[in-house]
Design an enzyme around this catalytic site. Structure first.
Site, PDB file in Angstrom:
ATOM      1  CG  LEU A 297     -11.973  -9.292  -6.396  1.00 30.06           C
ATOM      2  CD1 LEU A 297     -11.345  -8.952  -5.045  1.00 30.06           C
ATOM      3  CD2 LEU A 297     -12.689 -10.633  -6.342  1.00 30.06           C
TER       4      LEU A 297
ATOM      5  CD  GLN B 227      -6.569   1.003  -6.302  1.00 25.63           C
ATOM      6  OE1 GLN B 227      -5.476   0.720  -5.851  1.00 25.63           O
ATOM      7  NE2 GLN B 227      -7.210   2.072  -5.925  1.00 25.63           N
TER       8      GLN B 227
ATOM      9  N   GLY C  86      -3.325   6.984   1.001  1.00 24.34           N
ATOM     10  CA  GLY C  86      -2.218   6.633   1.868  1.00 24.34           C
ATOM     11  C   GLY C  86      -0.955   6.376   1.054  1.00 24.34           C
TER      12      GLY C  86
ATOM     13  CD  GLU D 198       1.506  -1.605  -3.877  1.00 26.17           C
ATOM     14  OE1 GLU D 198       2.110  -0.897  -3.075  1.00 26.17           O
ATOM     15  OE2 GLU D 198       1.522  -2.854  -3.816  1.00 26.17           O
TER      16      GLU D 198
END
Lengths: 328, 729
Positions: free
Chosen positions: B618, B626, B243, B693
């Protein structure tokens, strides 16, 4: 996609007949199918030639190679003879597209792929190639990837092929089965038309004319190189590319077969550039002079201005690479 | 039963550190990964519903005028065509993230070239596409519209700016000063999965299978756009193929599909073509940024200025928040930050991965590199000297900040001490250079809910309308629940992406993991309390591991404790006082080696390293992924990515993946990521901050700085394509 008829050709003359009246040949379809989805091309009939016997790579009697029009880009790039004797062609092929596309794309289709001009692809934009007389959206638009040589006031499209650039440098010929039944051979250079007033006409082929093979002449002495400059490391069209076969004898340039991609509406070869190099000792000044000749008539349109100095740099680097240490 | 938790005080108990299962932080695989790589995860447009019809959006061919369908009847009569829809409710601009509404915008007026103005519905995708090509859109009474931000009308965004001290004076008095202007282009999110929706009505109830990031907002937005009650809308998005912000808010295809499904009485799929993704989904605004840095002889900043110009369509409130992390990254008492918004008729600007910092910190970090050069100070050392003790504007403490450690550890891991002098290292045709940049991104906790059910057999289920957009939500929510309830990972099922489930924060702003993760944590806490109550022990005395409870030197299985009952709890987290009491942000540093071709100006990134601190990690694997994704986005931003607008009408010229150059494998070198141990008690009871991000918040700056180190060429106009490099070689 507009509805179309489909004809699976069983023999060359059958293909020619089917294509002569409003048919379009399809082989790998890597470009045509995209253009059909966008309705930039809308053939009434597709003539599928993939069942024709044109997949062979055969040696010609004079040491050359006859490459069937349906030979895939992958098979041609990997052919041991091509890799050994015409490495510039193998390298050019491998620098194009992706492995998946090269598996599908054919030799004949590669020669006839359409420009990647963004205005040609966008039906909301004027394009003399797509819709003659509508104007050129690219001339004053985003033309980073477009041509600086051989253009006209009506079109600044580039030919996107890498393979064809190498074939041009190698002096390849195209074997054409004319719709009338004759088979002809044409220098590759003569296959393509410059845009002039009719940018919609890109080749001398008439409806039904089928490219059946590409003929490479016998290998020549010299070093070969394909240098492609692009915006990312892979899967991008050439901003500038140079295919070169260069030989030095007795300290002088004995052969300089050069062709350029990314600069013009067709794979570009300029005999004056080669003539200027022949018989001269290689030097930076000489390469500069060759670039001067190549680019004398070059004209940028803003976003593609950089191609002119870039072509000069790349030509000089290629000639340096191919003549260095060869002077002895 | 809902357990509410408001983040009003630091969570110093650090309960996760005391749990026994050992799942949180472990580099576990994503449980849905095998489905995705084998093509068996079903994405929005892949549901082959019975009687499914297909819609194709049709665009405005210009940026002004009233829309007229010139040959509507003829198109409606084409083979296979079911309807030609031209409805004022069609979305003109996609909704901004968290907008929560999508009022009718009058789709009859063209505002940008590419704007969806009609939908053709047909029996097949091919019929719809062909008829859409045939539909002739005419624009009547149009007037020339501004498309160039440099000459368009400007609206200052004064609430985003700051004027503290006297920057002009600081610049005059500075020993070393930098005053430079950089430009960054517009970017497209270009997710792998194009935006797509299938709408299906059952009476007055609408089910939408969509590709969306924030379902609770999207549901309200869709209801608002259609003028119906949100209770009538259900959105399903179990898998989302990327996305990057472009699926935060409702997009035109969803509304179009819903209208078409109602009108035809059939389920309708509307999937964007690749050109439509580039033309109609959110773009990142281009920016022009003037940076001023005033430093003393030792490179200590006395002043920072950042004056940014961004753009958007008239009426849109989103202004790329360029200044967001400049407010707190570096010291300097004289500060002037300003943001101007130009009104242009290009496609809508909104969130694209790390809105604000991706461009704001990138450019700031390029200017810092220029300051380091001017002052003759090593770029890492310059950053170290300018780490503020407290937030330099508000005076607040930082919640946690291992910025200095990231700089030092990253430099060590990369081998920064081997950095060559400017334009000094050459290998054949290639100039070699090193570059670095800092990373910074604000941290946010959002309201979120999840239900956790502990079944009588001792297995657990997590349910929430949270999304997994390729980020690892399925993995981490299962890890948190397993950790808290003492269950192996495969004993926890995670169900996501359904608005019938408790509403979550959604995926965006890097807040998804900590926010939705906290809701799961809160629910599990409540379950633990109930288990403890059943056993008559204090919850804190209860050790849960491998489906067993250990307490008072006794062991019982969960099934024994539950005695055939299930325990279901909903966790509900709300942001609270801690978001205001301290400055919360994530930090890091990038180090890059590039090779720049001295002939062609082509740049190849040879290696890249990032050291990041984002609170508790986590899942070390998904967190690393990421960061990798962000850094690769940074490669694209530095070298190739640019939405090229035609200056005459503002349309996106390079609206396909052949000419909008995202990095391919050959552009991406070995990348290493270091995740620093950190606990942030102020951020969440998980002590986790957002990491989604952080990887892009400065990465492109490190690359462009490396190009300068290699060649001596400063490219101040992103991306650093070869033409800009050879201009200076």
């Amino acid at each position: 996609m507009r509805p179309f008829d489909y004809h699976r050709a069983t023999a060359p003359d059958d293909a020619a007949r089917a294509a002569a009246s409003g048919g379009t040949f399809i082989a790998g379809g890597t470009n045509l199918v995209d253009l059909m989805k966008l309705e930039v091309m809308a053939p009434e009939r597709l003539v599928d030639i993939t069942r024709l016997d044109m997949r062979g790579i055969e040696e010609t009697g004079d040491g050359g190679l006859r490459i069937g029009a349906l030979v895939s880009n992958t098979d041609l790039a990997n052919d041991a003879r091509v890799r050994r004797d015409w490495p510039v062609l193998s390298r050019a092929l491998l620098s194009g597209a992706t492995q998946q596309l090269r598996n599908k794309a054919t030799t004949g289709g590669n020669l006839l792929q359409r420009t990647r001009c963004l205005y040609f692809y966008d039906r909301a934009m004027p394009c003399n190639k797509r819709e003659p007389g509508s104007g050129c959206g690219a001339m004053e638009g985003f033309n980073r990837i477009l041509a600086v040589l051989g253009t006209s006031d009506h079109c600044i499209a580039t030919h996107p092929s890498d393979m064809a650039v190498a074939m041009m440098a190698l002096g390849a010929e195209v074997e054409i089965a004319r719709a009338g039944g004759n088979t002809e051979r044409l220098p590759l250079d003569d296959l393509y038309l410059l845009p002039g007033d009719t940018p919609e006409r890109e080749t001398v082929l008439a409806p039904g004319d089928l490219i059946t093979a590409v003929i490479l002449p016998a290998p020549v002495a010299g070093r070969q190189s394909y240098r492609k400059v692009r915006d990312r490391a892979s899967y991008a069209f050439a901003l500038v590319s140079v295919a070169a076969v260069v030989a030095v004898e007795d300290g002088k340039v004995a052969r300089a077969d050069l062709a350029f991609g990314g600069l013009a509406p067709k794979p570009w070869r300029d005999k004056d550039v080669e003539a200027a190099l022949l018989g001269q000792p290689p030097s930076e000044a000489l390469f500069d002079k060759a670039a001067d000749i190549l680019l004398a008539k070059a004209q940028g349109h803003g976003a593609n201005d950089f191609k002119i100095p870039l072509a000069r740099r790349v030509l000089s680097a290629v000639l340096t690479e191919l003549t260095e240490g060869a002077a002895a | 039963m809902t357990e509410q938790f408001k983040m009003d005080a630091p969570a110093t108990d650090r309960r996760l550190d005391g749990m026994a299962q050992g799942l949180v932080g472990a580099p576990l695989d994503r449980p849905e990964g095998p489905l995705k790589v084998s093509g068996t995860a079903t994405y929005a447009d892949e549901y082959r519903l019975e009687n499914l019809a297909h819609g194709m959006l049709v665009r405005a061919p210009g940026n002004s005028g009233r829309v007229r369908l010139a040959n509507r009847d003829a198109v409606a009569a084409m083979p296979g065509v079911l309807a030609v829809i031209h409805d004022p409710r069609l979305l003109r601009n996609p909704a901004q993230g968290t907008a929560n509404k999508a009022p009718v915008q009058d789709a009859n007026e063209a505002h940008y070239l590419g704007q969806p103005v009609a939908l053709v519905v047909a029996e097949s995708f091919e019929h719809a596409r062909h008829a859409a090509h045939a539909l002739k859109i005419e624009l009547e009474g149009g007037t020339p519209r501004p498309v160039d931000p440099e000459t368009a009308a400007i609206e200052p965004q004064s609430s985003k700016g700051l004027d503290q001290g006297d920057l002009d004076r600081a610049m005059t008095e500075a020993v070393h000063a930098v005053d430079v202007t950089y430009r960054t282009p517009s970017h497209s999110s270009a997710p792998m999965e194009p935006h797509a929706s299938i709408a299906q009505w059952d009476g007055e109830n609408l089910t939408l299978r969509g590709s969306y990031q924030m379902l609770k907002y999207n549901r309200n937005e869709l209801a608002d756009a259609l003028g119906i009650h949100p209770d009538r809308v259900r959105i399903l998005a179990p898998y989302v193929g990327g996305g990057f912000g472009s699926k935060l808010g409702l997009a035109p295809e969803a509304v179009a599909a819903a209208i078409a499904a109602k009108e035809t009485g059939r389920p309708v799929s509307v999937a964007l073509t690749r050109p439509q993704v580039f033309e109609t989904t959110m773009r990142r605004s281009e920016t022009r940024q003037r940076i001023r840095l005033a430093a003393d002889a030792e490179g200590r900043l006395a002043g920072i200025g950042q004056a940014a110009l961004v753009s958007n369509l008239p009426g849109e409130v989103f202004a790329e928040p360029v200044l967001q992390a400049t407010h707190f990254l570096y010291a300097g008492e004289n500060r002037r930050l300003s943001l101007d918004l130009a009104r242009v008729h290009r496609l809508c600007a909104g969130s694209v991965r790390a809105p604000g910092e991706a461009v704001g910190i990138t450019v700031l970090e390029c200017a810092m590199d220029e300051l380091a050069e001017a002052a003759g100070i090593d770029p890492v050392e310059l950053r170290r000297r300018n780490i503020p003790e407290k937030d330099p504007e508000s005076g607040k403490e930082f919640s946690s900040r291992r910025f200095r450690e990231a700089l030092d550890s990253g430099a060590e891991a990369f081998g920064w001490s081997d950095r060559p002098a400017t334009r000094s290292r050459r290998e054949g045709e290639w100039w070699i250079g090193y570059g670095m940049a800092s990373a910074a991104r604000v941290n946010v906790l959002m309201e979120s809910r999840a239900r956790v059910t502990l079944a009588p057999d001792g297995s657990a289920k997590v349910e929430t309308d949270m999304t997994d957009i390729g980020t690892g939500t399925y993995a981490i929510l299962g890890q948190i629940a397993g950790e808290m309830l003492g269950l192996p990972r495969d004993r926890v099922e995670v169900v996501l992406g359904d608005t019938d489930l408790p509403p979550a924060s959604g995926s965006g702003g890097s807040w998804g993991a900590a926010s939705s993760g906290t809701s799961v944590y809160v629910a599990c806490q409540a379950i633990r309390a109930q288990l403890a109550e059943r056993l008559g022990v204090a919850e804190t005395e209860l050790t849960l591991k491998d489906g067993q409870a250990v307490f008072d030197n006794r062991t019982e299985t969960l099934a024994e404790i539950l005695k055939g009952d299930e325990i279901a709890k909903e966790g509900h987290v709300l942001p609270g006082d801690t978001s205001k009491a301290v400055r919360q942000a994530t930090f890091g540093a990038y180090f890059v080696e590039v090779a720049v071709n001295g002939v062609t100006g082509e740049t190849r990134v040879r290696r890249m390293h990032g050291s990041f601190a984002a609170g508790r990690i986590l899942n070390a694997k998904t967190a690393r992924s990421q960061c990798l994704g962000g850094m690769i986005f940074g490669i694209g931003m530095a070298l190739t990515e640019e939405l090229a607008f035609d200056d005459r009408d503002g349309h996106v010229a390079n609206h396909n993946l052949a000419e909008y150059h995202i990095p391919v494998n050959a552009d991406v070198p070995q990348i290493t990521v270091e995740l620093l141990e950190e606990r942030d008690d102020w951020a969440s009871p998980l002590q986790a901050k957002g990491i989604g991000e952080l990887g892009i918040c400065g990465a492109a700056g490190a690359i462009v700085n490396a190009i300068h180190n290699a060649t001596g060429v400063r490219v101040r106009d992103f991306p650093a394509t070869l033409d800009k490099v050879i201009a200076g070689l």
